[in-house]
Design an enzyme around this catalytic site. Sequence first.
Site, PDB file in Angstrom:
ATOM      1  N   LYS A  12      27.274 -17.896  27.309  1.00 22.67           N
ATOM      2  CA  LYS A  12      26.337 -16.776  27.157  1.00 22.67           C
ATOM      3  C   LYS A  12      25.750 -16.794  25.751  1.00 22.67           C
ATOM      4  O   LYS A  12      26.297 -17.397  24.823  1.00 22.67           O
ATOM      5  CB  LYS A  12      27.025 -15.438  27.430  1.00 22.67           C
ATOM      6  CG  LYS A  12      28.258 -15.144  26.563  1.00 22.67           C
ATOM      7  CD  LYS A  12      27.957 -14.576  25.183  1.00 22.67           C
ATOM      8  CE  LYS A  12      29.181 -14.471  24.317  1.00 22.67           C
ATOM      9  NZ  LYS A  12      28.891 -14.049  22.920  1.00 22.67           N
ATOM     10  N   ASP A  29      34.536 -11.717  27.350  1.00 28.06           N
ATOM     11  CA  ASP A  29      33.315 -12.215  28.003  1.00 28.06           C
ATOM     12  C   ASP A  29      33.541 -12.637  29.457  1.00 28.06           C
ATOM     13  O   ASP A  29      32.575 -12.913  30.176  1.00 28.06           O
ATOM     14  CB  ASP A  29      32.746 -13.420  27.234  1.00 28.06           C
ATOM     15  CG  ASP A  29      32.297 -13.067  25.832  1.00 28.06           C
ATOM     16  OD1 ASP A  29      31.907 -11.908  25.615  1.00 28.06           O
ATOM     17  OD2 ASP A  29      32.326 -13.954  24.958  1.00 28.06           O
TER      18      ASP A  29
END
Length: 293
Positions: free
Chosen positions: A14, A137
């Site tokens: 990401k 995450d």
Amino acid sequence: EVSLMIQEIDSPGKINLTLRITGTRSDGMHDIASLFMKLPALEKLTLGIRSEGKGRKDLIRVHGQKIEGRNIIQSVLEIAREKEPHIPSISADIWKQVPPGSGLGAGSGNAAALALWLSKEMSIGFTVEELLKIGSDVPFLFKGVEMSFMIGRGEKVFQKITGVADLFKVVVAVPRWSCPTPFMYERADWFYRKEGWKCSEEEAFEEALVILGSLERRKRVGILPNDFVPVLLATHPGYRLLFEAAENGGASAWGVSGSGSAFFCLFDREEGDFSPLTLLKEAGFVRKILVLE
């Protein structure tokens, strides 16, 4: 030793298009409000079932980077075995592209990819709480959404966003230095000790919406808001060279992912002709450049 059930799967990462620290929690962790964008194929995993045999253990091999200590995917396997003790021994080869401490969620992506594979192949369900124990995450990367505005530790979806990520190519530059997350949050605490955190969740969301609107209209945004940028610049003024390279190379937007170290820039797919690689390499301290279509 390994059966024919071998699959190569993409392992996501990401970038944080925006990142605001909105508060410090009682457990010492921080609340953030951040616009997450998924990098669908940052790394690869090769997964398989090990052949039967007494005492056969899971086999985890890492290629391309040295990982110190315990690998994050061991936590995924432990949670899976608590739910289903009889799952067979797994072989996992992790093909690393990204050094640790880069802020790209590559390790969390390895964990999310394995958890998703176990849920599909062996019907093992994972709750958000279980995924969060593995890494902050992991819930976002497990869901497979291309872009979300996340709050809390980065695990709570405030709003899903579609149709923007496909407009851009992402170029990532990883500098020679590493930025371990706990250390960077300690530095941020010290840096903002007098003025406090800049944004509330609501203000951070409004800020992200304005940026998304500009990106959708293909307007140049420039440097993206991240509370770690001034903290990083205080130690590594070289980031200014990367910001200049993105601007001179015609990027639509650029910034730092997470708490660092990785720098990224977004290029309009329709432009086609962009030359950031030479500009980024000229910085001299960049150890890896990734172009993600």
